[in-house]
Design a protein around this motif. Structure first.
Motif, PDB file in Angstrom:
ATOM      1  N   CYS A  51       0.849  -1.189   0.000  1.00  0.00           N
ATOM      2  CA  CYS A  51       0.000   0.000   0.000  1.00  0.00           C
ATOM      3  C   CYS A  51       0.889   1.244   0.000  1.00  0.00           C
ATOM      4  CB  CYS A  51      -0.894  -0.011   1.233  1.00  0.00           C
ATOM      5  SG  CYS A  51      -1.888   1.476   1.399  1.00  0.00           S
ATOM      6  N   ILE A  52       0.902   1.910  -1.143  1.00  0.00           N
ATOM      7  CA  ILE A  52       1.748   3.093  -1.294  1.00  0.00           C
ATOM      8  C   ILE A  52       1.234   4.234  -0.418  1.00  0.00           C
ATOM      9  CG2 ILE A  52       2.527   4.850  -2.943  1.00  0.00           C
ATOM     10  CD1 ILE A  52       2.280   2.593  -5.096  1.00  0.00           C
ATOM     11  N   CYS A  53      -0.075   4.388  -0.346  1.00  0.00           N
ATOM     12  CA  CYS A  53      -0.643   5.504   0.422  1.00  0.00           C
ATOM     13  C   CYS A  53      -0.213   5.444   1.895  1.00  0.00           C
ATOM     14  CB  CYS A  53      -2.157   5.485   0.342  1.00  0.00           C
ATOM     15  SG  CYS A  53      -2.815   5.801  -1.302  1.00  0.00           S
ATOM     16  N   CYS A  84      -4.679  -0.843  -3.744  1.00  0.00           N
ATOM     17  CA  CYS A  84      -3.950  -1.984  -3.208  1.00  0.00           C
ATOM     18  C   CYS A  84      -4.861  -3.105  -2.709  1.00  0.00           C
ATOM     19  CB  CYS A  84      -3.113  -1.509  -2.029  1.00  0.00           C
ATOM     20  SG  CYS A  84      -4.141  -0.657  -0.793  1.00  0.00           S
ATOM     21  N   VAL A 100      -7.707   2.589   4.650  1.00  0.00           N
ATOM     22  CA  VAL A 100      -7.664   2.590   3.194  1.00  0.00           C
ATOM     23  C   VAL A 100      -7.877   4.009   2.689  1.00  0.00           C
ATOM     24  CG1 VAL A 100      -8.785   1.731   1.110  1.00  0.00           C
ATOM     25  CG2 VAL A 100      -8.506   0.216   3.090  1.00  0.00           C
ATOM     26  N   GLN A 101      -7.083   4.368   1.685  1.00  0.00           N
ATOM     27  CA  GLN A 101      -7.237   5.690   1.089  1.00  0.00           C
ATOM     28  C   GLN A 101      -7.680   5.558  -0.371  1.00  0.00           C
ATOM     29  OE1 GLN A 101      -4.160   8.486   2.328  1.00  0.00           O
ATOM     30  NE2 GLN A 101      -3.664   7.111   4.020  1.00  0.00           N
ATOM     31  N   CYS A 102      -6.766   5.344  -1.317  1.00  0.00           N
ATOM     32  CA  CYS A 102      -7.189   5.291  -2.724  1.00  0.00           C
ATOM     33  C   CYS A 102      -7.827   3.954  -3.096  1.00  0.00           C
ATOM     34  CB  CYS A 102      -6.013   5.581  -3.656  1.00  0.00           C
ATOM     35  SG  CYS A 102      -4.845   4.215  -3.825  1.00  0.00           S
ATOM     36  N   GLY A 103      -7.443   2.869  -2.407  1.00  0.00           N
ATOM     37  CA  GLY A 103      -8.028   1.558  -2.671  1.00  0.00           C
ATOM     38  C   GLY A 103      -7.337   0.763  -3.755  1.00  0.00           C
TER      39      GLY A 103
HETATM   40  S1  FES Z   1      -2.297   2.189  -2.245  1.00  0.00           S
HETATM   41 FE1  FES Z   1      -3.350   1.440  -0.487  1.00  0.00          FE
HETATM   42  S2  FES Z   1      -4.893   2.885  -0.088  1.00  0.00           S
HETATM   43 FE2  FES Z   1      -3.772   3.710  -1.749  1.00  0.00          FE
END
Ligand code: FES
Length: 64
Positions: free
Chosen positions: A4-6, A41, A36-39
Motif C-alpha cells: 500500500c503506497i498511500c 492496493c 484505506v485511502q485510494c483503494g
Molecule cells: S495504495 Fe493502499 S490505499 Fe492507496
C-alpha cells in the motif's frame, strides 16, 4: 515490498495482520493504525491475507 503506497504498508505487515486474525485489508490496515485511502492496493492485499489465513487453516487442520 510495499503493498500500500498511500500508507507505506509492506507485504510483511499485511501478512502479520492476516496471521493475527485480520480478515480484510481494512482490518489489516487498522491493525497497523492506518486506513484505506485510494483503494488501489485492495485486491493484492486481499490475496496476501487469504494466503495467510488459508495457511492458518491448514495448521489448524493438521493439529486436529
Ligand atoms: S495504495 Fe493502499 S490505499 Fe492507496
Amino acid at each position: 515490498m510495499i503493498v500500500c503506497i498511500c500508507n507505506r504498508i509492506t507485504e510483511a505487515e499485511v501478512r502479520k495482520a492476516g496471521r493475527a486474525g485480520a480478515p480484510t485489508p481494512e482490518t489489516a490496515y487498522a491493525f497497523h493504525g492506518c486506513e484505506v485511502q485510494c483503494g488501489c492496493c485492495l485486491d493484492y492485499a486481499s490475496e496476501i491475507i487469504d494466503e495467510e489465513r488459508s495457511d492458518l487453516r491448514g495448521v489448524d487442520a493438521a493439529a486436529a
